[in-house]
Design an enzyme around this catalytic site. Sequence first.
Site: not given
Length: 230
Positions: A120-122, A125
């Site tokens: 999710g963070c990838t 970003a």
Amino acid sequence: MSKKTRKKSDKPRASRKPGAAASKAAAKRPASKAGRSPATKSSKNSKSRQTKAHGLSSKVLKPAAATTSNRKTVARSVLAEGEKAPSFHLPRDGGSTISLKDYSGQKLVLFFYPRADTPGCTKEAIDFTRLQDAFAAAGTAVVGVSGDAPKAQEAFRNKHQLSVPLASDEKHEMLEAYGAWGEKSMYGRTFEGIFRTTVLIGTDGKIIKIWRNVKVDGHADEVLAAARTA
């Protein structure tokens, strides 16, 4: 009838002592295990039958695992829109530092993500990197923040070719100030961590909008739309 036969039949029968048969039977009966009386065993069997009648097992039932609907989050600090943005000064990828003062006079987007290089963070970003030029055209800078160490942020940046600055708040002080750190509960386990949160700060240094419990899909585009109209 002969005299010998008569004498035999006339002989009086020996009387049995009362309770003699019962005592003899009791003596033959084996002793119950562990010194339990038959009444105790009967009571236990009765309870067992009652348990089975209700469809329950005599074993201890384990509580069912919590589902995602049981997820709870409690922030230590709740920042409100219209308030002055808390100042910060943090190390970032590349070895330099970053602060709120660096963006004085322009709009700023801070997106807080739980952990570098997770799915999710990838995606989040990458989406903000993809729209970086569009944000710049709207007079808005973008900075990502997590609790990862600067080296982890650099590896994250290099692996996915990210161009937005990535700040490291390992002490969680800034995260707490922006309401992005606190108690989380999931699957019956309580722990402290980062809430996926995004904050849009105006040119006057005040909070324009806050997105909490962010869903990644389409989020960066939504923030860009807000920055264009702010």
